[in-house]
Design a protein around this motif. Structure first.
Motif, PDB file in Angstrom:
ATOM      1  N   PHE A  49      -5.220  12.851   2.382  1.00  0.00           N
ATOM      2  CA  PHE A  49      -5.804  11.614   2.878  1.00  0.00           C
ATOM      3  C   PHE A  49      -5.119  11.296   4.205  1.00  0.00           C
ATOM      4  O   PHE A  49      -3.906  11.457   4.345  1.00  0.00           O
ATOM      5  N   ALA A  94       1.345   9.575  -3.694  1.00  0.00           N
ATOM      6  CA  ALA A  94       0.274   8.593  -3.890  1.00  0.00           C
ATOM      7  C   ALA A  94      -0.738   9.037  -4.947  1.00  0.00           C
ATOM      8  O   ALA A  94      -1.369   8.216  -5.595  1.00  0.00           O
ATOM      9  N   GLN A  95      -0.877  10.352  -5.125  1.00  0.00           N
ATOM     10  CA  GLN A  95      -1.846  10.851  -6.109  1.00  0.00           C
ATOM     11  C   GLN A  95      -1.154  11.457  -7.322  1.00  0.00           C
ATOM     12  O   GLN A  95      -1.800  12.131  -8.123  1.00  0.00           O
ATOM     13  N   LYS A 139      -6.584   5.168  -7.903  1.00  0.00           N
ATOM     14  CA  LYS A 139      -5.421   5.987  -8.234  1.00  0.00           C
ATOM     15  C   LYS A 139      -5.135   5.928  -9.739  1.00  0.00           C
ATOM     16  O   LYS A 139      -5.634   5.047 -10.435  1.00  0.00           O
ATOM     17  N   SER A 145       0.748   4.856  -4.345  1.00  0.00           N
ATOM     18  CA  SER A 145      -0.361   3.954  -4.050  1.00  0.00           C
ATOM     19  C   SER A 145      -0.950   3.454  -5.358  1.00  0.00           C
ATOM     20  O   SER A 145      -1.093   4.225  -6.312  1.00  0.00           O
ATOM     21  N   ASP A 202       4.984  12.301  -0.591  1.00  0.00           N
ATOM     22  CA  ASP A 202       3.739  11.542  -0.680  1.00  0.00           C
ATOM     23  C   ASP A 202       3.199  11.748  -2.094  1.00  0.00           C
ATOM     24  O   ASP A 202       2.469  12.710  -2.384  1.00  0.00           O
ATOM     25  N   SER A 212       0.829  -1.205   0.000  1.00  0.00           N
ATOM     26  CA  SER A 212       0.000   0.000   0.000  1.00  0.00           C
ATOM     27  C   SER A 212       0.864   1.256   0.000  1.00  0.00           C
ATOM     28  O   SER A 212       2.062   1.196   0.332  1.00  0.00           O
ATOM     29  N   GLY A 213       0.235   2.368  -0.304  1.00  0.00           N
ATOM     30  CA  GLY A 213       0.905   3.656  -0.187  1.00  0.00           C
ATOM     31  C   GLY A 213       1.151   4.005   1.278  1.00  0.00           C
ATOM     32  O   GLY A 213       2.147   4.643   1.621  1.00  0.00           O
ATOM     33  N   THR A 214       0.237   3.589   2.125  1.00  0.00           N
ATOM     34  CA  THR A 214       0.396   3.836   3.562  1.00  0.00           C
ATOM     35  C   THR A 214       1.697   3.224   4.060  1.00  0.00           C
ATOM     36  O   THR A 214       2.484   3.869   4.773  1.00  0.00           O
TER      37      THR A 214
HETATM   38  C1  LIG Z   1      -4.135   6.941  -1.358  1.00  0.00           C
HETATM   39  C2  LIG Z   1      -3.246   7.795  -0.564  1.00  0.00           C
HETATM   40  C3  LIG Z   1      -2.362   7.293   0.412  1.00  0.00           C
HETATM   41  C4  LIG Z   1      -2.390   5.884   0.898  1.00  0.00           C
HETATM   42  O1  LIG Z   1      -2.304   4.905  -0.061  1.00  0.00           O
HETATM   43  P1  LIG Z   1      -2.993   3.491   0.198  1.00  0.00           P
HETATM   44  O2  LIG Z   1      -2.479   2.663  -0.927  1.00  0.00           O
HETATM   45  O3  LIG Z   1      -4.466   3.670   0.182  1.00  0.00           O
HETATM   46  O4  LIG Z   1      -2.500   2.999   1.517  1.00  0.00           O
HETATM   47  C5  LIG Z   1      -1.494   8.181   1.030  1.00  0.00           C
HETATM   48  N1  LIG Z   1      -1.499   9.489   0.733  1.00  0.00           N
HETATM   49  C6  LIG Z   1      -2.343  10.007  -0.171  1.00  0.00           C
HETATM   50  C7  LIG Z   1      -2.275  11.469  -0.472  1.00  0.00           C
HETATM   51  C8  LIG Z   1      -3.249   9.188  -0.833  1.00  0.00           C
HETATM   52  O5  LIG Z   1      -4.102   9.728  -1.706  1.00  0.00           O
END
Ligand SMILES: *Cc1c(COP(=O)(O)O)cnc(C)c1O
Length: 370
Positions: A86, A158-159, A185, A180, A156, A59-61
């Protein structure tokens, strides 16, 4: 007309033969954990981002969390990020044992670099800029401040896979970049998935071990770790989708341009920065987020007319009692929580659907103005 908020089903229909055969191939090989599809995906992700190393995670987390652990950041340390994100960006800091320090965002929804320096203290170890909605922060300013104060930067991203600032891609600037592959995404798998990029060999090695219980080989365990591996099957799916990514990003930007030209004169809403409005920013439009007057009525009107939208985080993260962050006062973040609404944004949207969304938005505010 009906416009769903996500394009999961239509995207699968479009790619069905490629995806089905990739899945069948993996299953018939019995390659389920850390196999060649994962290696291939890591190689391609690193190449796409322009980083030396990439590691596939669950995961991104966990990309954020393991970044902090690999850097030795934890108890007694402070890490600066934003509230307008998020919640995972903040949760990773807390779960690593460190203290989150939250700063406000600018009206383009990302960290206000001018607010950063006043948040830095004795205990500050790192900054996590969040590239919300596919728009990077002013990374020239943020890196300058980070270098001046000797702070680590964790992006971060992720987006923001594919986004860039001043020619530098998301995930290639900080000590690590965190991605992520959650279904919604820009590059999404069929469940959870994540990835980390870095140019630092030691961090790469450490994260590789942490994601797999510290197991260096089948017989040697170096330290305690976690199970944060990406599924090999998901990596195979992502390999198929990576071939389409650049085209999808172009289409997202094209849709943003259509929204821009169809809606920019509606005075009751404020649009995100248009693509090409600032030559430093190459935004990938993970989301298309408006600030809207009468937001909740607007949401209901769109819904009644078949347009599914999303109000993500109507309460700012630091305002949730259970998160113990209410000592922060962040006026822009608090204001945005009351105003934001996301319009559908995915490459499979048809021009007819976009035209329909535009006319429905105009209809709501036209009626409101009478
Ligand atoms: C989606 C997201 C995460 C976490 O990613 P996951 O794969 O859902 O754990 C972290 N930061 C941002 C800004 C995100 O949009």
């Amino acid at each position: 007309m009906n416009v769903p908020f996500v394009g999961y089903k239509i995207q699968y229909q479009n790619l069905k033969s490629e995806i089905d055969s990739a899945i069948e191939d993996v299953l018939s090989r019995g390659d389920l954990i850390l196999r060649k599809d994962t290696d291939e995906f890591e190689r391609r992700l690193a190449e796409f981002v322009g980083a030396k190393y990439a590691i596939g995670l669950n995961s991104g987390t966990d990309a954020l969390f393991l970044s902090l652990l690999a850097m030795g950041i934890g108890k007694g340390d402070e890490v600066i990020t934003v509230s307008h994100t998020f919640v995972a960006s903040i949760a990773a800091i807390v779960q690593a044992g460190a203290t989150p320090i939250l700063v406000d965002v600018s009206d383009d929804f990302v960290m206000d670099a001018d607010k950063l320096e006043e948040a830095i203290g004795e205990k500050t170890k790192a900054i996590i800029p969040v590239y919300l909605n596919g728009r990077m922060c002013d990374m020239d300013k943020i890196m300058e401040i980070a270098n001046k104060h000797n702070l680590i930067v964790i992006e971060d991203s992720a987006q923001a896979l594919g986004a860039s600032f001043n020619g530098k891609k998301a995930g290639s600037i900080g000590l690590t970049g965190c991605f992520s592959f959650y279904p919604a995404k820009i590059l999404g798998c069929f469940g959870d998935g994540g990835g980390l990029t870095t140019n630092d060999e030691k961090i790469a090695e450490k994260v590789r071990l942490l994601r797999d219980h510290g197991q260096k080989t089948k017989t040697e365990i170096l330290y305690y770790g976690w199970n944060s591996r990406i599924d090999n099957l998901q990596a195979a799916v992502l390999n198929v989708k990576l071939d389409h990514l650049s085209k999808w990003i172009d289409r997202r930007r094209e849709i943003a341009m259509m929204y821009q030209s169809g809606l920019s004169d509606v005075s009751n809403i404020k649009l995100p920065p248009a693509p090409n409005s600032d030559e430093k920013h190459f935004d990938v439009f993970q989301n298309y987020v408006l600030r809207a007057e009468k937001r909740d009525e607007f949401f209901n009107f769109l819904k009644e007319n078949g347009v599914e939208t999303l109000i993500k985080d109507p309460i700012a993260n630091h305002m949730h009692k259970g998160l113990n962050l209410s000592h922060f006062s962040l006026p822009m973040s608090e204001q945005l929580a009351k105003e934001v609404i996301s319009l559908p944004m995915y490459p499979e949207l048809t021009n007819e659907q976009i035209e329909y969304i535009i006319s429905t938005v105009r209809r709501f505010y036209g009626n409101q103005n009478k």
